[in-house]
Design an enzyme around this catalytic site. Structure first.
Site, PDB file in Angstrom:
ATOM      1  N   SER A 234       0.737  -1.453   0.012  1.00 35.09           N
ATOM      2  CA  SER A 234      -0.356   0.008  -0.223  1.00 35.09           C
ATOM      3  C   SER A 234       0.697   0.995  -0.091  1.00 35.09           C
ATOM      4  O   SER A 234       2.385   1.064   0.221  1.00 35.09           O
ATOM      5  CB  SER A 234      -1.053   0.319   1.298  1.00 35.09           C
ATOM      6  OG  SER A 234      -0.318   0.014   2.389  1.00 35.09           O
ATOM      7  N   GLU A 312      -7.146  -2.709  -7.560  1.00 35.73           N
ATOM      8  CA  GLU A 312      -8.423  -2.494  -6.838  1.00 35.73           C
ATOM      9  C   GLU A 312      -7.798  -1.134  -5.763  1.00 35.73           C
ATOM     10  O   GLU A 312      -7.493  -2.198  -4.779  1.00 35.73           O
ATOM     11  CB  GLU A 312      -8.295  -3.813  -5.923  1.00 35.73           C
ATOM     12  CG  GLU A 312      -8.941  -5.055  -6.436  1.00 35.73           C
ATOM     13  CD  GLU A 312      -8.123  -6.230  -5.971  1.00 35.73           C
ATOM     14  OE1 GLU A 312      -8.351  -7.649  -6.388  1.00 35.73           O
ATOM     15  OE2 GLU A 312      -7.107  -6.390  -5.048  1.00 35.73           O
ATOM     16  N   ARG A 315      -7.006   3.756  -1.145  1.00 34.92           N
ATOM     17  CA  ARG A 315      -7.307   4.815  -0.779  1.00 34.92           C
ATOM     18  C   ARG A 315      -6.938   5.692  -1.793  1.00 34.92           C
ATOM     19  O   ARG A 315      -7.631   6.745  -1.506  1.00 34.92           O
ATOM     20  CB  ARG A 315      -5.503   4.455  -0.266  1.00 34.92           C
ATOM     21  CG  ARG A 315      -4.769   5.672   0.282  1.00 34.92           C
ATOM     22  CD  ARG A 315      -3.526   5.392   0.727  1.00 34.92           C
ATOM     23  NE  ARG A 315      -3.077   4.068   1.017  1.00 34.92           N
ATOM     24  CZ  ARG A 315      -2.828   3.383   1.953  1.00 34.92           C
ATOM     25  NH1 ARG A 315      -3.027   4.156   3.601  1.00 34.92           N
ATOM     26  NH2 ARG A 315      -2.695   2.199   2.515  1.00 34.92           N
ATOM     27  N   TYR A 360       1.221   2.149  12.163  1.00 36.95           N
ATOM     28  CA  TYR A 360       2.531   2.123  11.557  1.00 36.95           C
ATOM     29  C   TYR A 360       2.324   3.376  11.714  1.00 36.95           C
ATOM     30  O   TYR A 360       3.685   4.024  10.797  1.00 36.95           O
ATOM     31  CB  TYR A 360       2.471   1.743  10.856  1.00 36.95           C
ATOM     32  CG  TYR A 360       1.201   1.426  10.028  1.00 36.95           C
ATOM     33  CD1 TYR A 360      -0.137   0.684   9.807  1.00 36.95           C
ATOM     34  CD2 TYR A 360       0.138   2.747   9.260  1.00 36.95           C
ATOM     35  CE1 TYR A 360      -1.560   0.344   9.603  1.00 36.95           C
ATOM     36  CE2 TYR A 360      -1.155   2.474   8.306  1.00 36.95           C
ATOM     37  CZ  TYR A 360      -1.789   1.302   8.458  1.00 36.95           C
ATOM     38  OH  TYR A 360      -2.828   1.149   8.335  1.00 36.95           O
ATOM     39  N   CYS A 387      -6.015   7.235  26.786  1.00 39.04           N
ATOM     40  CA  CYS A 387      -5.292   6.665  27.981  1.00 39.04           C
ATOM     41  C   CYS A 387      -3.889   5.797  27.135  1.00 39.04           C
ATOM     42  O   CYS A 387      -3.430   5.149  27.915  1.00 39.04           O
ATOM     43  CB  CYS A 387      -6.325   6.165  28.402  1.00 39.04           C
ATOM     44  SG  CYS A 387      -7.553   7.182  30.363  1.00 39.04           S
ATOM     45  N   GLU A 388      -3.124   6.605  26.195  1.00 39.76           N
ATOM     46  CA  GLU A 388      -2.479   6.280  25.667  1.00 39.76           C
ATOM     47  C   GLU A 388      -1.236   7.016  25.444  1.00 39.76           C
ATOM     48  O   GLU A 388      -1.816   7.436  24.825  1.00 39.76           O
ATOM     49  CB  GLU A 388      -2.778   4.899  24.294  1.00 39.76           C
ATOM     50  CG  GLU A 388      -2.623   3.829  24.536  1.00 39.76           C
ATOM     51  CD  GLU A 388      -2.968   2.170  24.947  1.00 39.76           C
ATOM     52  OE1 GLU A 388      -0.989   3.011  24.535  1.00 39.76           O
ATOM     53  OE2 GLU A 388      -3.373   1.613  25.794  1.00 39.76           O
TER      54      GLU A 388
HETATM   55  C1  LIG Z   1      -6.203  -7.833  -1.710  1.00 40.39           C
HETATM   56  C2  LIG Z   1      -6.448  -5.751  -1.640  1.00 40.39           C
HETATM   57  N1  LIG Z   1      -6.697  -4.966  -3.027  1.00 40.39           N
HETATM   58  C3  LIG Z   1      -6.637  -4.032  -2.294  1.00 40.39           C
HETATM   59  C4  LIG Z   1      -6.490  -3.198  -1.882  1.00 40.39           C
HETATM   60  C5  LIG Z   1      -6.568  -1.645  -1.479  1.00 40.39           C
HETATM   61  O1  LIG Z   1      -5.009  -0.454  -1.397  1.00 40.39           O
HETATM   62  P1  LIG Z   1      -5.420   0.904  -1.151  1.00 40.39           P
HETATM   63  O2  LIG Z   1      -6.440   0.676  -0.487  1.00 40.39           O
HETATM   64  O3  LIG Z   1      -4.122   0.612  -0.749  1.00 40.39           O
HETATM   65  O4  LIG Z   1      -5.748   1.401  -2.756  1.00 40.39           O
HETATM   66  C6  LIG Z   1      -6.273  -3.770   0.143  1.00 40.39           C
HETATM   67  C7  LIG Z   1      -5.392  -3.186   1.269  1.00 40.39           C
HETATM   68  O5  LIG Z   1      -5.117  -3.737   2.055  1.00 40.39           O
HETATM   69  C8  LIG Z   1      -5.380  -5.719  -0.987  1.00 40.39           C
HETATM   70  O6  LIG Z   1      -5.029  -6.225   0.312  1.00 40.39           O
END
Ligand SMILES: Cc1ncc(COP(=O)(O)O)c(C=O)c1O
Length: 464
Positions: A234, A312, A315, A360, A387-388
């Site tokens: 990512s 896919e 973000r 992260y 509380c962290e």
């Molecule tokens: C298999 C798969 N596809 C797509 C994504 C989407 O990633 P991003 O939101 O970084 O584009 C993820 C994110 O973890 C994923 O695990």
């Protein structure tokens, strides 16, 4: 004024600590004539008056526009190499009924990775054929329901799942299209990628075992093989990692063509976005052009047809659309090592609405939203109320030094993996998500109230 020595090297002293860096904010965010932040024609103070804080403010036209732009770029670039592309919106980034509808309207498909995400997409009225199901441990019930509703694709993640999906498909009298997730050994993040013989992680099937797995898939009359799948990480800013993964998958893809059709190749998501000023992710048309070149040249080298490519992104579509508004509660000037001062600005949310910095080390930026100020910039840390001590939303940024309790502050680029990872830690209710468009604000996900939180506690009904 010199930079604060506590500031990280990537954070310059700004000329203007009111500036909204274009790359980080949604397209329709700007300051109005009074200096107040306005998003899609709605003033920050008006949103807060109506919905309180914390609140996620989602610029609808921005999210829809990014979805349409990614689709248009991939359609254009893949048509140019004699093929086509399928864009799935990765619902894990943030899914609600409204957002699912916007994505479908833009012509995208939707990826879900649990029964809950599937339920949201179906409630949005999605044609199940436009959905895909992911996950390294799908329950039998999730597989069964997905097959029963006629889901377009199931991404098989382990050998045992081949039998589970095949069984469900025969029970329902369906031929279920499936992909096979490959652990390509490539892992990418921002500018670098790491390529190993085999990545030490839970997702997918090693390349070396994939041909046998596909043979197993093809042995079931209730399954139809769509193609290989790879997701390499990512927040990726460069295309080299995708090229490496594609070339690893391509050899196998070509070999598999000898045993039957392999119509598609899914290269996953992971396209990066700017979280702080100066970050420069690849523009989507450049990503699409590079993907088309990578896939077309890989196919030409092996003398095979260019496959339909699926991607896919989550973000890159929803991340930049949203900013979170908070109210400043307390402020402390903390002298560090007896030399320099860091201003701790505490807000009324934190790791329960944005866990990414704690999880992260993600960096964000922040601006005062209810006014502009000409005060000298001060180095601040935006701390949550939990509380962290690791409950930090912005590790380092400069705000006008007169930031004061009661100010509204806005943290941009919180559309992805913030609300979806939100929790009720310390019994805070998850904030509402408010969509803004053309001067109108409307709730698309209601915030949780104390009554909501108590309603799940069975103690009230129990005998003492
Ligand atoms: C298999 C798969 N596809 C797509 C994504 C989407 O990633 P991003 O939101 O970084 O584009 C993820 C994110 O973890 C994923 O695990």
């Amino acid at each position: 004024m010199p930079a604060n020595p506590l500031a990280p090297s990537w954070l310059p002293l700004p000329d203007d600590a009111n500036d909204l860096a274009r790359e980080v904010w949604s397209h329709n965010a700007h300051r109005d004539d009074s200096g107040q932040l306005e998003i899609a024609g709605v003033a920050a103070s008006a949103i807060v008056e109506q919905f309180g804080t914390p609140v996620f403010v989602l610029d609808e036209a921005d999210a829809r526009g990014r979805a349409a732009a990614i689709k248009a770029s991939f359609d254009r670039e893949f048509a140019a190499v004699g093929s086509s592309a399928k864009v799935y919106y990765a619902g894990k980034a943030f899914l609600s009924i409204q957002v699912a509808r916007w994505m479908l309207d833009a012509g995208l498909n939707i990826d879900v990775c649990s029964g809950g995400e599937l339920a949201v997409a179906l409630a949005a009225g999605a044609d199940p054929a436009r959905l895909g199901l992911h996950g390294n441990n799908k329950s039998l019930a999730e597989i069964d329901r997905s097959v029963a509703v006629g889901i377009g694709a199931i991404v098989i993640d382990s050998l045992i799942e081949i039998e589970r999906v095949a069984d469900a498909a025969s029970r329902h009298g369906r031929v279920q299209p499936v992909r096979l997730r490959i652990n390509s050994g490539v892992h990418a993040h921002t500018h670098e990628f790491l390529a190993t013989a085999r990545e030490d992680q839970k997702f997918g099937i090693p390349l070396a075992e994939a041909a046998a797995a596909v043979a197993q898939i093809r042995s079931h009359a209730s399954l139809s093989f769509l193609g290989l799948h790879s997701h390499i990480g990512s927040q990726i800013f460069e295309s080299d990692g995708f090229a490496e993964a594609a070339s690893r998958l391509f050899a196998l893809h070509a070999e598999l063509l000898e045993g039957g059709p392999v119509p598609e190749l899914n290269l996953g998501g992971g396209f990066g976005i700017a979280y702080v000023a100066g970050e420069t992710p690849l523009p989507v048309d450049e990503i699409a052009a590079r993907f088309a070149r990578i896939v077309a040249s890989g196919a030409a080298k092996l003398g095979i047809p260019v496959p339909v490519v699926a991607i896919e992104p989550g973000r890159a579509i929803i991340g930049p659309s949203t900013a979170t508004l908070y109210t400043v509660g307390t402020i402390k000037d903390v002298l560090v090592d007896g030399t320099a001062t860091r201003k701790y600005v505490s807000i009324d949310g934190g790791m329960s609405d944005n866990v990414r910095p704690a999880l992260y080390g993600a960096d964000y930026t922040v601006r005062i939203a209810n006014r502009a100020s000409s005060a000298e910039p001060a180095l601040i840390r935006l701390a949550g109320k939990h509380c962290e001590s690791g409950d930090i939303v912005v590790h380092a940024d400069y705000l006008p030094g007169d930031v004061t309790p009661g100010d509204i502050v806005a943290v941009p680029a919180t559309g992805a993996y913030c609300w979806s990872l939100a929790s009720n830690y310390n019994y805070l209710g998850r904030p509402p998500v408010v969509a803004v468009r053309d001067g109108v604000a409307r709730v698309i996900v209601r915030g949780e109230t104390e009554a909501d939180l108590l309603s799940r506690d069975a103690g009230l009904e129990a005998t003492p």
